[in-house]
Design a protein around this motif. Structure first.
Motif, PDB file in Angstrom:
ATOM      1  N   CYS A 255       0.847  -1.185   0.000  1.00 34.90           N
ATOM      2  CA  CYS A 255       0.000   0.000   0.000  1.00 34.90           C
ATOM      3  C   CYS A 255       0.888   1.242   0.000  1.00 34.90           C
ATOM      4  CB  CYS A 255      -0.894  -0.006   1.240  1.00 34.90           C
ATOM      5  SG  CYS A 255      -1.958   1.444   1.407  1.00 34.90           S
ATOM      6  N   GLY A 256       0.511   2.259  -0.782  1.00 32.96           N
ATOM      7  CA  GLY A 256       1.321   3.461  -0.865  1.00 32.96           C
ATOM      8  C   GLY A 256       0.489   4.693  -1.163  1.00 32.96           C
ATOM      9  N   LEU A 257       1.160   5.768  -1.580  1.00 33.11           N
ATOM     10  CA  LEU A 257       0.498   7.044  -1.818  1.00 33.11           C
ATOM     11  C   LEU A 257       0.890   7.613  -3.181  1.00 33.11           C
ATOM     12  CD1 LEU A 257       0.942   8.698   1.688  1.00 33.11           C
ATOM     13  CD2 LEU A 257      -1.191   7.808   0.719  1.00 33.11           C
ATOM     14  N   LEU A 258      -0.090   8.225  -3.843  1.00 33.82           N
ATOM     15  CA  LEU A 258       0.112   8.902  -5.119  1.00 33.82           C
ATOM     16  C   LEU A 258      -0.279  10.373  -4.971  1.00 33.82           C
ATOM     17  CD1 LEU A 258      -1.724   6.349  -7.466  1.00 33.82           C
ATOM     18  CD2 LEU A 258       0.748   6.460  -7.057  1.00 33.82           C
ATOM     19  N   GLY A 259       0.299  11.210  -5.828  1.00 43.40           N
ATOM     20  CA  GLY A 259      -0.104  12.599  -5.926  1.00 43.40           C
ATOM     21  C   GLY A 259      -0.693  12.862  -7.293  1.00 43.40           C
ATOM     22  N   PRO A 260      -1.225  14.083  -7.531  1.00 50.91           N
ATOM     23  CA  PRO A 260      -1.745  14.431  -8.861  1.00 50.91           C
ATOM     24  C   PRO A 260      -0.683  14.240  -9.938  1.00 50.91           C
ATOM     25  CG  PRO A 260      -2.352  16.089  -7.246  1.00 50.91           C
ATOM     26  CD  PRO A 260      -1.379  15.177  -6.567  1.00 50.91           C
ATOM     27  N   LYS A 261      -1.108  13.975 -11.144  1.00 47.49           N
ATOM     28  CA  LYS A 261      -0.176  13.634 -12.220  1.00 47.49           C
ATOM     29  C   LYS A 261       0.827  14.745 -12.508  1.00 47.49           C
ATOM     30  CE  LYS A 261       0.030  12.210 -17.061  1.00 47.49           C
ATOM     31  NZ  LYS A 261      -0.744  11.848 -18.273  1.00 47.49           N
TER      32      LYS A 261
END
Length: 339
Positions: A255-261
């Motif tokens: 499980c992890g985290l993404l930001g806006p493209k």
């Protein structure tokens, strides 16, 4: 997406700084929204709320809101952020991602997760265990492997949703054993209770699932563990690792985290720095220990590179399992198996 429309599609829990804010006078971000998909098969329900609490209590955010984001899992990275633009330190947004989202994007034939958003960090992992009922004739993993090699379609293995982490892991195990992966029989269940019932009544011969979640049944003697997918043995589960039984494989539902493209370099650096501080926070580490999550932290360019490699590996297995027409990484519009 306008802010009003965003909240019309989501429900959330707001955590605001109070007297237990860790004493930090200058939090890394003033207001933070942590978006969490609610689609079936996501597998990390509630982690956004726990992250929000840790962020505020550790003084890393003045306010943090966990927001449930409805929609299709595979397109979540593309749809979640809308037209949002930073600056991150004033009002940041993060999207919880995990292995099932990567697989769902490939199966849905949408843009790969690594390309649809900005990869920030891999936080934690959940190791898997292969179990059978205590009365099963499959006493060891060697018994299981021998049966599988003899007749790949003769054993049905159950787990979480089709195309998810358990299914992909089963495909990888079969491939490592030299089995024709296309012949493997797998039954996916959205509810853990349904999977457990299928095992007990014999609809499936074995079950792949979260070692953390299945440990109570193993401890009670109702399930027999055959092998775990971790690099080292797991406390409380008397079973070898895949490596120990000559299956050169280590695998977890991460499980992890993404930001806006299209984050600016400054916003990306600020978001990665926040992830670094999350991983180092004592409250976060205590929470991981309490929930049995393994910290597998990786951030920035290293995470992006790893996610690209993992996406290609996942795509290859999905193709071998018959869920994609091709393992080609650039065949948008023609890869997905159609009914």
């Amino acid at each position: 997406m306008r802010r009003r429309g965003f909240f019309a599609l989501a429900a959330g829990v707001l955590v605001a700084a109070g007297c237990d804010a860790g004493g930090a006078a200058d939090p890394a971000v003033r207001r933070l929204f942590i978006l969490e998909p609610t689609a079936d098969g996501h597998g990390w329900d509630g982690i956004a709320g726990r992250l929000a609490t840790v962020l505020v209590q550790s003084g890393l955010a003045r306010t943090a809101m966990a927001v449930e984001r409805q929609g299709v899992l595979g397109s979540a990275p593309r749809d979640a952020f809308g037209a949002f633009r930073g600056p991150f330190a004033r009002e940041g947004r993060l999207l919880v991602t995990a292995m099932p989202m990567v697989a769902a994007a490939e199966i849905a034939n949408t843009a790969a997760v690594v390309n649809a958003a900005t990869p920030l960090a891999r936080l934690v992992g959940d190791w898997a265990v292969l179990v059978v009922p205590s009365g099963s004739r499959l006493r060891t993993f060697e018994d299981f492997a021998a049966r599988l090699r003899q007749n790949p379609a003769g054993l049905t293995v159950g787990g979480r949703s089709e195309g998810g982490s358990d299914h992909v892991l089963y495909g990888m195990i079969g491939k490592c054993l030299g089995v024709d992966t296309r012949l493997l029989e797998y039954a996916g269940y959205l509810a853990p209770d349904d999977a457990a019932e299928a095992l007990q009544v014999g609809r499936v011969a074995a079950l792949l699932g979260s070692a953390r979640a299945l440990r109570p049944e193993i401890t009670a003697g109702r399930l027999r563990p055959l092998v775990v997918s971790s690099g080292g043995r797991i406390d409380g589960i008397d079973a070898p690792t895949l490596m120990e039984v000559d299956v050169r494989l280590e695998y977890s539902d991460w499980c992890g985290l993404l930001g806006p493209k299209d984050m600016s370099p400054g916003d990306r650096d600020a978001a990665i720095a926040l992830c670094d501080r999350i991983d180092a926070a004592p409250r976060w580490r205590s929470l991981c220990a309490a929930h049995g999550w393994s910290r597998v932290y990786l951030s920035g360019d290293e995470f992006r590179q790893w996610l690209s490699t993992e996406t290609a590996r996942t795509r290859g297995v999905l193709h071998e399992l018959g869920l994609l027409k091709s393992s080609d990484t650039t065949c948008w519009g023609s890869c997905v198996r159609r009914p």
